[in-house]
Design an enzyme around this catalytic site. Structure first.
Site, PDB file in Angstrom:
ATOM      1  N   ASP A  30      -9.415   6.253  -4.765  1.00  0.00           N
ATOM      2  CA  ASP A  30      -8.852   7.522  -4.311  1.00  0.00           C
ATOM      3  C   ASP A  30      -9.639   8.676  -4.939  1.00  0.00           C
ATOM      4  OD1 ASP A  30      -5.822   8.389  -3.081  1.00  0.00           O
ATOM      5  OD2 ASP A  30      -6.935   9.910  -4.206  1.00  0.00           O
ATOM      6  N   ILE A  31      -9.934   9.688  -4.135  1.00  0.00           N
ATOM      7  CA  ILE A  31     -10.763  10.814  -4.597  1.00  0.00           C
ATOM      8  C   ILE A  31     -10.013  11.686  -5.615  1.00  0.00           C
ATOM      9  CG2 ILE A  31     -10.107  12.565  -2.868  1.00  0.00           C
ATOM     10  CD1 ILE A  31     -13.151  13.066  -2.497  1.00  0.00           C
ATOM     11  N   GLY A  93       5.475  12.190   2.727  1.00  0.00           N
ATOM     12  CA  GLY A  93       4.362  12.878   2.079  1.00  0.00           C
ATOM     13  C   GLY A  93       2.999  12.379   2.518  1.00  0.00           C
ATOM     14  N   GLN A  94       2.945  11.743   3.704  1.00  0.00           N
ATOM     15  CA  GLN A  94       1.659  11.244   4.189  1.00  0.00           C
ATOM     16  C   GLN A  94       0.763  12.421   4.575  1.00  0.00           C
ATOM     17  OE1 GLN A  94       1.930   8.711   7.660  1.00  0.00           O
ATOM     18  NE2 GLN A  94      -0.176   7.996   7.462  1.00  0.00           N
ATOM     19  N   HIS A 100      -2.553   3.503   5.001  1.00  0.00           N
ATOM     20  CA  HIS A 100      -3.236   3.132   3.767  1.00  0.00           C
ATOM     21  C   HIS A 100      -2.222   2.679   2.731  1.00  0.00           C
ATOM     22  CE1 HIS A 100      -2.606   7.501   4.000  1.00  0.00           C
ATOM     23  NE2 HIS A 100      -2.349   7.482   2.699  1.00  0.00           N
TER      24      HIS A 100
HETATM   25  P1  5GP Z   1      -1.250  10.105   1.437  1.00  0.00           P
HETATM   26  O1  5GP Z   1      -0.802  11.386   0.825  1.00  0.00           O
HETATM   27  O2  5GP Z   1      -1.591  10.266   2.913  1.00  0.00           O
HETATM   28  O3  5GP Z   1      -0.327   8.940   1.196  1.00  0.00           O
HETATM   29  O4  5GP Z   1      -2.568   9.691   0.679  1.00  0.00           O
HETATM   30  C1  5GP Z   1      -3.836  10.123   1.043  1.00  0.00           C
HETATM   31  C2  5GP Z   1      -4.724   9.855  -0.138  1.00  0.00           C
HETATM   32  O5  5GP Z   1      -6.061   9.974   0.290  1.00  0.00           O
HETATM   33  C3  5GP Z   1      -4.548  10.847  -1.282  1.00  0.00           C
HETATM   34  O6  5GP Z   1      -4.186  10.150  -2.470  1.00  0.00           O
HETATM   35  C4  5GP Z   1      -5.892  11.545  -1.390  1.00  0.00           C
HETATM   36  O7  5GP Z   1      -6.277  11.834  -2.706  1.00  0.00           O
HETATM   37  C5  5GP Z   1      -6.834  10.558  -0.721  1.00  0.00           C
HETATM   38  N1  5GP Z   1      -7.974  11.177  -0.078  1.00  0.00           N
HETATM   39  C6  5GP Z   1      -7.974  12.265   0.735  1.00  0.00           C
HETATM   40  N2  5GP Z   1      -9.223  12.532   1.158  1.00  0.00           N
HETATM   41  C7  5GP Z   1     -10.030  11.587   0.604  1.00  0.00           C
HETATM   42  C8  5GP Z   1     -11.437  11.356   0.669  1.00  0.00           C
HETATM   43  O8  5GP Z   1     -12.210  12.047   1.337  1.00  0.00           O
HETATM   44  N3  5GP Z   1     -11.911  10.294  -0.039  1.00  0.00           N
HETATM   45  C9  5GP Z   1     -11.089   9.485  -0.798  1.00  0.00           C
HETATM   46  N4  5GP Z   1     -11.661   8.486  -1.457  1.00  0.00           N
HETATM   47  N5  5GP Z   1      -9.761   9.692  -0.869  1.00  0.00           N
HETATM   48  C10 5GP Z   1      -9.245  10.728  -0.186  1.00  0.00           C
END
Ligand code: 5GP
Ligand code: ZN
Length: 114
Positions: A30-31, A93-94, A100
């Site tokens: 995760d970034i 919170g997606q 993923h």
């Molecule tokens: P969500 O909030 O949708 O459950 O999680 C999305 C996740 O994707 C977040 O933890 C966010 O840090 C990660 N993320 C968003 N953009 C990128 C990216 O460009 N690269 C990587 N490796 N992770 C990302």
């Protein structure tokens, strides 16, 4: 090319730090890590979220979790564990609309989430 961030990561248009890849899934760091160990496992098939998954994808989703377990063990989290998380849609919170599985480990995590 789909306008989906994770489809772009799968295609290699956006770089990622990969942990695993095969024909059906990709795992990468995760970034913006929320724990010392924080990686994502995604299907190469564009499934928007768990609320919209089809029954034909049940086995694939199981394999995503199993791969997350394998990588979590490789990263030293077997003994203390961690959290396997899938956020779905607005209340979950997606932020990226491509299914993923998060794995977070390496520290004690609070519950319930805020
Ligand atoms: P969500 O909030 O949708 O459950 O999680 C999305 C996740 O994707 C977040 O933890 C966010 O840090 C990660 N993320 C968003 N953009 C990128 C990216 O460009 N690269 C990587 N490796 N992770 C990302
Ligand atoms: Zn996608």
């Amino acid at each position: 090319m789909s306008d989906c961030l994770f489809c772009k990561i799968i295609a290699g248009v956006i770089p990622s730090k990969k942990l695993f890849e095969d024909e059906e899934m990709l795992a990468f760091w995760d970034i913006n890590p929320a724990a010392p160990v924080h990686f994502l496992v995604i299907p190469k098939k564009h499934i928007r979220n768990l609320m919209e998954m089809d029954s034909c994808d049940v086995a694939l989703v199981g394999r995503l979790f199993h791969k997350a377990q394998e990588i979590a063990k490789e990263q030293g989290c077997e003994q203390k564990g961690g959290r396997f998380v899938v956020n779905a849609k607005i209340d979950g919170g997606q932020t990226v609309d491509h299914l993923h599985v998060h794995f977070l480990g390496g520290r004690s995590l609070g519950w319930p989430p805020g």
